[in-house]
Design a protein around this motif. Structure first.
Motif, PDB file in Angstrom:
ATOM      1  N   HIS A 147      -5.666 -46.244  84.168  1.00 21.74           N
ATOM      2  CA  HIS A 147      -6.010 -46.435  85.581  1.00 21.74           C
ATOM      3  C   HIS A 147      -5.126 -47.511  86.210  1.00 21.74           C
ATOM      4  O   HIS A 147      -4.621 -47.339  87.340  1.00 21.74           O
ATOM      5  CB  HIS A 147      -7.487 -46.823  85.707  1.00 21.74           C
ATOM      6  N   ALA A 148      -4.916 -48.612  85.504  1.00 18.13           N
ATOM      7  CA  ALA A 148      -4.067 -49.682  86.023  1.00 18.13           C
ATOM      8  C   ALA A 148      -2.643 -49.198  86.273  1.00 18.13           C
ATOM      9  O   ALA A 148      -1.965 -49.668  87.195  1.00 18.13           O
ATOM     10  CB  ALA A 148      -4.063 -50.859  85.054  1.00 18.13           C
ATOM     11  N   ALA A 149      -2.199 -48.251  85.452  1.00 19.49           N
ATOM     12  CA  ALA A 149      -0.856 -47.691  85.606  1.00 19.49           C
ATOM     13  C   ALA A 149      -0.802 -46.576  86.646  1.00 19.49           C
ATOM     14  O   ALA A 149       0.271 -45.994  86.874  1.00 19.49           O
ATOM     15  CB  ALA A 149      -0.356 -47.170  84.266  1.00 19.49           C
ATOM     16  N   GLY A 150      -1.946 -46.253  87.248  1.00 21.19           N
ATOM     17  CA  GLY A 150      -1.981 -45.218  88.271  1.00 21.19           C
ATOM     18  C   GLY A 150      -1.953 -43.798  87.751  1.00 21.19           C
ATOM     19  O   GLY A 150      -1.667 -42.859  88.498  1.00 21.19           O
ATOM     20  N   ARG A 151      -2.299 -43.619  86.475  1.00 20.44           N
ATOM     21  CA  ARG A 151      -2.215 -42.286  85.875  1.00 20.44           C
ATOM     22  C   ARG A 151      -3.532 -41.526  85.903  1.00 20.44           C
ATOM     23  O   ARG A 151      -3.537 -40.309  85.725  1.00 20.44           O
ATOM     24  CB  ARG A 151      -1.689 -42.402  84.436  1.00 20.44           C
ATOM     25  N   ILE A 152      -4.653 -42.222  86.084  1.00 21.81           N
ATOM     26  CA  ILE A 152      -5.948 -41.565  86.223  1.00 21.81           C
ATOM     27  C   ILE A 152      -6.692 -42.220  87.389  1.00 21.81           C
ATOM     28  O   ILE A 152      -6.447 -43.389  87.709  1.00 21.81           O
ATOM     29  CB  ILE A 152      -6.799 -41.615  84.933  1.00 21.81           C
ATOM     30  N   PRO A 153      -7.601 -41.485  88.053  1.00 22.78           N
ATOM     31  CA  PRO A 153      -8.189 -41.996  89.301  1.00 22.78           C
ATOM     32  C   PRO A 153      -9.198 -43.117  89.126  1.00 22.78           C
ATOM     33  O   PRO A 153      -9.397 -43.911  90.063  1.00 22.78           O
ATOM     34  CB  PRO A 153      -8.855 -40.755  89.912  1.00 22.78           C
ATOM     35  N   THR A 154      -9.868 -43.202  87.998  1.00 21.62           N
ATOM     36  CA  THR A 154     -10.841 -44.264  87.753  1.00 21.62           C
ATOM     37  C   THR A 154     -10.744 -44.672  86.283  1.00 21.62           C
ATOM     38  O   THR A 154     -10.271 -43.897  85.444  1.00 21.62           O
ATOM     39  CB  THR A 154     -12.289 -43.797  88.020  1.00 21.62           C
ATOM     40  N   PRO A 155     -11.239 -45.866  85.948  1.00 25.10           N
ATOM     41  CA  PRO A 155     -11.315 -46.255  84.537  1.00 25.10           C
ATOM     42  C   PRO A 155     -12.665 -45.895  83.928  1.00 25.10           C
ATOM     43  O   PRO A 155     -12.987 -46.360  82.834  1.00 25.10           O
ATOM     44  CB  PRO A 155     -11.147 -47.777  84.614  1.00 25.10           C
ATOM     45  N   ASP A 156     -13.444 -45.058  84.590  1.00 27.64           N
ATOM     46  CA  ASP A 156     -14.850 -44.860  84.265  1.00 27.64           C
ATOM     47  C   ASP A 156     -15.066 -44.231  82.895  1.00 27.64           C
ATOM     48  O   ASP A 156     -14.306 -43.341  82.473  1.00 27.64           O
ATOM     49  CB  ASP A 156     -15.533 -43.982  85.322  1.00 27.64           C
ATOM     50  N   VAL A 157     -16.085 -44.705  82.226  1.00 22.78           N
ATOM     51  CA  VAL A 157     -16.612 -44.099  80.998  1.00 22.78           C
ATOM     52  C   VAL A 157     -18.091 -43.815  81.249  1.00 22.78           C
ATOM     53  O   VAL A 157     -18.678 -44.285  82.223  1.00 22.78           O
ATOM     54  CB  VAL A 157     -16.438 -45.024  79.782  1.00 22.78           C
ATOM     55  N   ARG A 158     -18.698 -43.055  80.373  1.00 22.43           N
ATOM     56  CA  ARG A 158     -20.117 -42.743  80.491  1.00 22.43           C
ATOM     57  C   ARG A 158     -20.906 -43.496  79.424  1.00 22.43           C
ATOM     58  O   ARG A 158     -20.400 -43.758  78.326  1.00 22.43           O
ATOM     59  CB  ARG A 158     -20.344 -41.235  80.366  1.00 22.43           C
ATOM     60  N   LEU A 159     -22.135 -43.804  79.767  1.00 21.25           N
ATOM     61  CA  LEU A 159     -23.017 -44.465  78.811  1.00 21.25           C
ATOM     62  C   LEU A 159     -23.138 -43.646  77.533  1.00 21.25           C
ATOM     63  O   LEU A 159     -23.068 -42.416  77.578  1.00 21.25           O
ATOM     64  CB  LEU A 159     -24.397 -44.655  79.446  1.00 21.25           C
ATOM     65  N   PRO A 160     -23.234 -44.331  76.389  1.00 22.54           N
ATOM     66  CA  PRO A 160     -23.537 -45.758  76.219  1.00 22.54           C
ATOM     67  C   PRO A 160     -22.339 -46.694  76.308  1.00 22.54           C
ATOM     68  O   PRO A 160     -22.473 -47.880  76.046  1.00 22.54           O
ATOM     69  CB  PRO A 160     -24.146 -45.796  74.818  1.00 22.54           C
ATOM     70  N   LEU A 161     -21.159 -46.181  76.647  1.00 24.59           N
ATOM     71  CA  LEU A 161     -19.996 -47.053  76.799  1.00 24.59           C
ATOM     72  C   LEU A 161     -20.079 -47.801  78.123  1.00 24.59           C
ATOM     73  O   LEU A 161     -20.624 -47.298  79.108  1.00 24.59           O
ATOM     74  CB  LEU A 161     -18.706 -46.233  76.749  1.00 24.59           C
ATOM     75  N   LEU A 162     -19.495 -48.986  78.138  1.00 24.06           N
ATOM     76  CA  LEU A 162     -19.361 -49.787  79.344  1.00 24.06           C
ATOM     77  C   LEU A 162     -17.876 -49.993  79.622  1.00 24.06           C
ATOM     78  O   LEU A 162     -17.041 -49.944  78.700  1.00 24.06           O
ATOM     79  CB  LEU A 162     -20.053 -51.142  79.166  1.00 24.06           C
ATOM     80  N   PRO A 163     -17.506 -50.218  80.881  1.00 19.57           N
ATOM     81  CA  PRO A 163     -16.083 -50.385  81.202  1.00 19.57           C
ATOM     82  C   PRO A 163     -15.464 -51.556  80.442  1.00 19.57           C
ATOM     83  O   PRO A 163     -16.135 -52.523  80.070  1.00 19.57           O
ATOM     84  CB  PRO A 163     -16.090 -50.646  82.711  1.00 19.57           C
ATOM     85  N   ALA A 164     -14.165 -51.466  80.238  1.00 22.79           N
ATOM     86  CA  ALA A 164     -13.434 -52.536  79.559  1.00 22.79           C
ATOM     87  C   ALA A 164     -13.476 -53.819  80.383  1.00 22.79           C
ATOM     88  O   ALA A 164     -13.535 -53.792  81.617  1.00 22.79           O
ATOM     89  CB  ALA A 164     -11.986 -52.116  79.334  1.00 22.79           C
ATOM     90  N   SER A 165     -13.439 -54.933  79.694  1.00 22.54           N
ATOM     91  CA  SER A 165     -13.438 -56.229  80.367  1.00 22.54           C
ATOM     92  C   SER A 165     -12.071 -56.511  80.982  1.00 22.54           C
ATOM     93  O   SER A 165     -11.048 -55.940  80.581  1.00 22.54           O
ATOM     94  CB  SER A 165     -13.785 -57.327  79.370  1.00 22.54           C
ATOM     95  N   THR A 166     -12.053 -57.436  81.935  1.00 24.41           N
ATOM     96  CA  THR A 166     -10.788 -57.854  82.543  1.00 24.41           C
ATOM     97  C   THR A 166      -9.857 -58.451  81.498  1.00 24.41           C
ATOM     98  O   THR A 166      -8.642 -58.206  81.519  1.00 24.41           O
ATOM     99  CB  THR A 166     -11.061 -58.881  83.650  1.00 24.41           C
ATOM    100  N   ALA A 167     -10.416 -59.198  80.554  1.00 20.50           N
ATOM    101  CA  ALA A 167      -9.583 -59.816  79.512  1.00 20.50           C
ATOM    102  C   ALA A 167      -8.891 -58.756  78.659  1.00 20.50           C
ATOM    103  O   ALA A 167      -7.710 -58.897  78.309  1.00 20.50           O
ATOM    104  CB  ALA A 167     -10.437 -60.730  78.639  1.00 20.50           C
ATOM    105  N   ALA A 168      -9.616 -57.690  78.328  1.00 19.75           N
ATOM    106  CA  ALA A 168      -9.021 -56.625  77.516  1.00 19.75           C
ATOM    107  C   ALA A 168      -7.906 -55.914  78.273  1.00 19.75           C
ATOM    108  O   ALA A 168      -6.855 -55.580  77.701  1.00 19.75           O
ATOM    109  CB  ALA A 168     -10.096 -55.621  77.100  1.00 19.75           C
ATOM    110  N   VAL A 169      -8.112 -55.684  79.564  1.00 23.51           N
ATOM    111  CA  VAL A 169      -7.079 -55.035  80.376  1.00 23.51           C
ATOM    112  C   VAL A 169      -5.854 -55.936  80.475  1.00 23.51           C
ATOM    113  O   VAL A 169      -4.708 -55.461  80.404  1.00 23.51           O
ATOM    114  CB  VAL A 169      -7.625 -54.691  81.774  1.00 23.51           C
ATOM    115  N   ASP A 170      -6.069 -57.238  80.616  1.00 24.68           N
ATOM    116  CA  ASP A 170      -4.942 -58.171  80.682  1.00 24.68           C
ATOM    117  C   ASP A 170      -4.109 -58.142  79.395  1.00 24.68           C
ATOM    118  O   ASP A 170      -2.875 -58.262  79.436  1.00 24.68           O
ATOM    119  CB  ASP A 170      -5.446 -59.598  80.921  1.00 24.68           C
ATOM    120  N   GLU A 171      -4.771 -57.962  78.243  1.00 25.10           N
ATOM    121  CA  GLU A 171      -4.061 -57.932  76.963  1.00 25.10           C
ATOM    122  C   GLU A 171      -3.171 -56.700  76.834  1.00 25.10           C
ATOM    123  O   GLU A 171      -2.095 -56.756  76.229  1.00 25.10           O
ATOM    124  CB  GLU A 171      -5.061 -57.968  75.808  1.00 25.10           C
TER     125      GLU A 171
END
Length: 286
Positions: free
Chosen positions: A251-275
């Motif tokens: 998503h950050a690279a503009g290749r997919i429209p959202t970073p969304d996942v479905r439960l029981p997963l939760l979205p990635a943290s900002t720290a993980a995306v920064d890494e």
């Protein structure tokens, strides 16, 4: 079977539905970057969170791309019912060792014998004992390889362990050992693995392809540093539950429209995306 297989995510639109056109584009991009084949409805694709209709639509899209390009298709399918839905043109079904029950190694062999008898396509055993609770020895993997319809294993034990060494020291003829732990790809290739099923290869696909090629050519001087760089990428991708970080990165690279996942997963943290951000642009190839 050899090379890089990308277990595709299921991208979601703003309305929460699978973004099938985006999925098709992503599949084509991975193949154009050199991936050997694709996996539809693997765990990276969140199949347990999809409805029957959504799973069918996702499979139709990925199967269509593979049919049009001539690329091999693997389909995640763990039961006779799911196996029946695998297209006959697929290269194989990726089939999990029975989870949670811990049936013992004899039970696992009997299970795959029964599935092989009814499957319309060959089977690749998905061996991931830290999730299933069922370890397998190299001797048992050889028993599985002796089943006519079983053509390989996705080996994901979380380590380059003694059983991997024993299996790859004398691999069964015609039986592919595909690395399923992305960070372990380079050492597994050094031992003789034929490739990998790699969620990290959504990113830097060409570099993963070149790593496989370098080890298969015996080009150690090229393979070692490239393997180290890709291991750092994979560690960043798997810092949080898969596929949360790879979706956030795409998503950050503009290749997919959202970073969304479905439960029981939760979205990635900002720290993980920064890494993972340093790996989104440019190339790890030198």
């Amino acid at each position: 079977m050899e090379g890089v297989y990308v277990p595709l995510i299921t991208p979601f639109s703003e309305d929460g539905a699978p973004a099938l056109g985006v999925l098709e584009k992503l599949a084509v991009e991975c193949l154009h970057a050199g991936a050997t084949g694709l996996v539809a409805l693997g765990t990276t694709g969140e199949p347990a969170s999809l409805s029957d209709a959504e799973r069918e639509a996702v499979l139709d899209v990925v199967a269509g791309v593979c049919r049009d390009t001539g690329a091999p298709l693997l389909v995640g399918a763990n039961t006779p019912g799911r196996l029946a839905a695998v297209p006959t043109g697929a290269a194989a079904a990726l089939t999990l060792v029975p989870p949670f029950l811990r049936p013992g190694e004899d039970g696992v062999v009997a299970y795959f014998e029964a599935l092989a008898a009814v499957s319309p396509v060959p089977l690749v055993v998905y061996h991931v004992p830290y999730r299933t609770g069922q370890p397998l020895t190299a001797a048992t993997l050889r028993r599985l390889a002796a089943i006519e319809q079983v053509i390989g294993v996705k080996y994901a034990t979380g380590a380059v362990d003694a059983e991997a060494v024993a299996l790859l020291a004398d691999p069964p003829p015609g039986f592919a050992v595909l690395c399923g732990d992305d960070t372990m790809l380079s050492p597994m290739l050094a031992l003789g693995a034929s490739g990998g099923i790699l969620a990290s290869a959504h990113l830097q696909t060409a570099a993963f392809v070149q790593l496989v090629a370098a080890w298969r050519a015996g080009d150690v001087a090229r393979a070692r540093p490239l393997g180290r760089r890709l291991a750092r990428l994979s560690a960043a991708v798997f810092a949080e539950p898969n596929p949360t970080v790879v979706k956030a990165a795409l998503h950050a690279a503009g290749r997919i429209p959202t970073p969304d996942v479905r439960l029981p997963l939760l979205p990635a943290s900002t720290a993980a995306v920064d890494e993972v951000a340093p790996y989104l642009y440019g190339s790890l190839l030198e």
